[in-house]
Design a protein around this motif. Structure first.
Motif, PDB file in Angstrom:
ATOM      1  N   GLN A  97       0.839  -1.206   0.000  1.00 18.11           N
ATOM      2  CA  GLN A  97       0.000   0.000   0.000  1.00 18.11           C
ATOM      3  C   GLN A  97       0.870   1.252   0.000  1.00 18.11           C
ATOM      4  OE1 GLN A  97      -3.544  -0.242   2.723  1.00 18.11           O
ATOM      5  NE2 GLN A  97      -2.713  -2.301   3.052  1.00 18.11           N
ATOM      6  N   ARG A  98       1.906   1.255   0.814  1.00 17.72           N
ATOM      7  CA  ARG A  98       2.810   2.412   0.861  1.00 17.72           C
ATOM      8  C   ARG A  98       3.501   2.641  -0.486  1.00 17.72           C
ATOM      9  NH1 ARG A  98       3.112   0.867   6.253  1.00 17.72           N
ATOM     10  NH2 ARG A  98       4.729  -0.708   5.978  1.00 17.72           N
ATOM     11  N   SER A  99       3.782   1.565  -1.215  1.00 20.82           N
ATOM     12  CA  SER A  99       4.450   1.679  -2.513  1.00 20.82           C
ATOM     13  C   SER A  99       3.507   2.183  -3.605  1.00 20.82           C
ATOM     14  CB  SER A  99       5.034   0.327  -2.938  1.00 20.82           C
ATOM     15  OG  SER A  99       4.014  -0.533  -3.441  1.00 20.82           O
ATOM     16  N   GLY A 100       2.187   2.139  -3.354  1.00 19.04           N
ATOM     17  CA  GLY A 100       1.204   2.557  -4.346  1.00 19.04           C
ATOM     18  C   GLY A 100       0.704   1.426  -5.226  1.00 19.04           C
ATOM     19  N   LYS A 101       1.274   0.236  -5.084  1.00 19.57           N
ATOM     20  CA  LYS A 101       0.839  -0.898  -5.905  1.00 19.57           C
ATOM     21  C   LYS A 101      -0.510  -1.452  -5.446  1.00 19.57           C
ATOM     22  CE  LYS A 101       5.460  -2.218  -7.324  1.00 19.57           C
ATOM     23  NZ  LYS A 101       5.325  -1.930  -8.743  1.00 19.57           N
ATOM     24  N   TRP A 102      -0.758  -1.442  -4.135  1.00 19.43           N
ATOM     25  CA  TRP A 102      -2.046  -1.892  -3.587  1.00 19.43           C
ATOM     26  C   TRP A 102      -2.793  -0.616  -3.233  1.00 19.43           C
ATOM     27  CZ3 TRP A 102      -2.199  -6.884  -0.326  1.00 19.43           C
ATOM     28  CH2 TRP A 102      -3.511  -7.274  -0.066  1.00 19.43           C
TER      29      TRP A 102
END
Length: 96
Positions: free
Chosen positions: A35-40
């Protein structure tokens, strides 16, 4: 690419409690990192079920498969995936 993913978790009734707690903790850490990476991009619990609807923003089908198969709970999940495209009637041009 955006993907809508439904994940239903089915933990075995005979799974030892301490093992379940450990797997769930690893699952939470892994999902929060994604989530932090933006993928989720989004995760929503489905009321009354051990399940969620999620939106992933990844390069392609292969990356999505690698992410999903890396979930610590993967072997206990039933997963349904649908690719998403912007609707031509959408007023939001900034969400691709």
């Amino acid at each position: 690419m955006l993907f809508h993913v439904r994940m239903d978790v089915r933990l075995p009734h005979d799974l030892p409690q301490e093992e379940a707690v450990e797997i769930i903790a690893r699952e939470k850490a892994y999902s929060q990192e994604l989530q932090r990476s933006g993928k989720w991009r989004h995760i929503w619990r489905i009321a009354g079920e051990y399940a969620n609807y999620s939106v992933f923003d990844v390069k392609d089908n292969t990356e999505l498969h690698e992410i999903l198969s890396g979930l610590p709970l993967f072997k206990f999940m039933h997963i349904e995936v649908a690719p998403l495209l912007r609707h031509p009637s959408s007023i939001r041009g900034d969400d691709t």
